[in-house]
Design a protein around this motif. Sequence first.
Motif, PDB file in Angstrom:
ATOM      1  N   LEU A  26      -5.409 -11.254   0.671  1.00  0.00           N
ATOM      2  CA  LEU A  26      -6.801 -11.547   0.997  1.00  0.00           C
ATOM      3  C   LEU A  26      -7.675 -11.458  -0.248  1.00  0.00           C
ATOM      4  O   LEU A  26      -8.596 -12.259  -0.431  1.00  0.00           O
ATOM      5  N   SER A  29       0.132  -5.115   2.845  1.00  0.00           N
ATOM      6  CA  SER A  29      -0.714  -5.345   1.678  1.00  0.00           C
ATOM      7  C   SER A  29      -1.929  -6.183   2.062  1.00  0.00           C
ATOM      8  O   SER A  29      -1.825  -7.121   2.862  1.00  0.00           O
ATOM      9  N   LYS A  30      -3.074  -5.830   1.479  1.00  0.00           N
ATOM     10  CA  LYS A  30      -4.293  -6.632   1.627  1.00  0.00           C
ATOM     11  C   LYS A  30      -4.547  -7.492   0.393  1.00  0.00           C
ATOM     12  O   LYS A  30      -5.551  -8.206   0.323  1.00  0.00           O
ATOM     13  N   TYR A  85      -3.160 -14.083   8.385  1.00  0.00           N
ATOM     14  CA  TYR A  85      -3.659 -12.817   8.929  1.00  0.00           C
ATOM     15  C   TYR A  85      -4.241 -13.005  10.332  1.00  0.00           C
ATOM     16  O   TYR A  85      -4.032 -12.181  11.218  1.00  0.00           O
ATOM     17  N   ASP A 107       0.817  -1.208   0.000  1.00  0.00           N
ATOM     18  CA  ASP A 107       0.000   0.000   0.000  1.00  0.00           C
ATOM     19  C   ASP A 107       0.856   1.265   0.000  1.00  0.00           C
ATOM     20  O   ASP A 107       0.348   2.350  -0.288  1.00  0.00           O
TER      21      ASP A 107
END
Length: 335
Positions: free
Chosen positions: A229, A225-226, A292, A149
Amino acid sequence: MPQPTYSFVIPLYNEEDNLPELYRQLSRLFESLDGDSELILVDDGSRDRSLAILRSLQAQDARVRYLSLGRNFGHQIALSAGLQFATGKAIVVMDADLQDPPEVVAQLSEQWRAGYDVVYGQRLSRTKEGWLKRLTAYGFYRLLNRLSDVEIPADTGDFCLMDRAVADLLNQMPERNRYIRGLRAWVGFRQTAVQFHRPGRFAGSVKYTFRKSLALAINSILGFSKIPLRLATYLGLFSAGFAGLMMVLTIYWRFFDRSPNSHRLEGFALITMGVFFLGAVQLICIGILGEYIGRIYEEVKGRPLFTIKELGGLKPLSNPHNTQTHAVPLAKGLY
């Protein structure tokens, strides 16, 4: 004691062969810098003579301070511990193996004096490292930048100089799974690079094994970072689309394709392939969620980042940032 201009924070683990030369080179560097310096060495649970050498160095030079952690907590936690004790106006982060050349610090300082809050070393080359190590490092930094991000500069390590204000912000961050160079980029401020050629280790064996490097890489991606997911969602959509396509093809083959020579995907082999494919997708998604959730579990336990068994030339933290302190004898404690 007046506030030093520079605090050098150096985590180490089993570096008895490097410590004398490290101290010699840094002592020479201190004489050339435009201000007083302190050297904070963090023993991350070493099993060799590193702690004994630290005691000897501190006894002969008041600029040397050390803390010995209760066990091996890992490089990033040891570095975080050292930052908690640094008091300088600028904090220099280095490794103890002399792969971060002390002579480059003068260039870092020059950029700091020019108004930059973070000056990081950027590697132009890696001496005495195999092609596989160089290739994986090159690919990792580019992948991390695509997934992250925030923009984390490529080909950089923890070697940097940061202003006091930036160090204070890092000390206030409560997370347990730390990736310092990522947090350093996340805070923002004015940042710039100083390029250098990274030499090989002065002595001893490499401490960042493949397993530790892989764990750090996974930690950095999950911490910034997502997208992993979202990958689970993408895999689910792909599986649904693939299943829909196969359903349409199966209906077509069953009711409309009457050719005796047609090659139809049917029977036990097709079913087995579908079951294995969907099972793999489910396990990957569960694994991503587990990573996570594991980090959430680490955070909610609320344990301190590290424990200290011995301090040399340092006072116990009176009010550590985002850590827990208990009244214990001498310098030992939870932080």
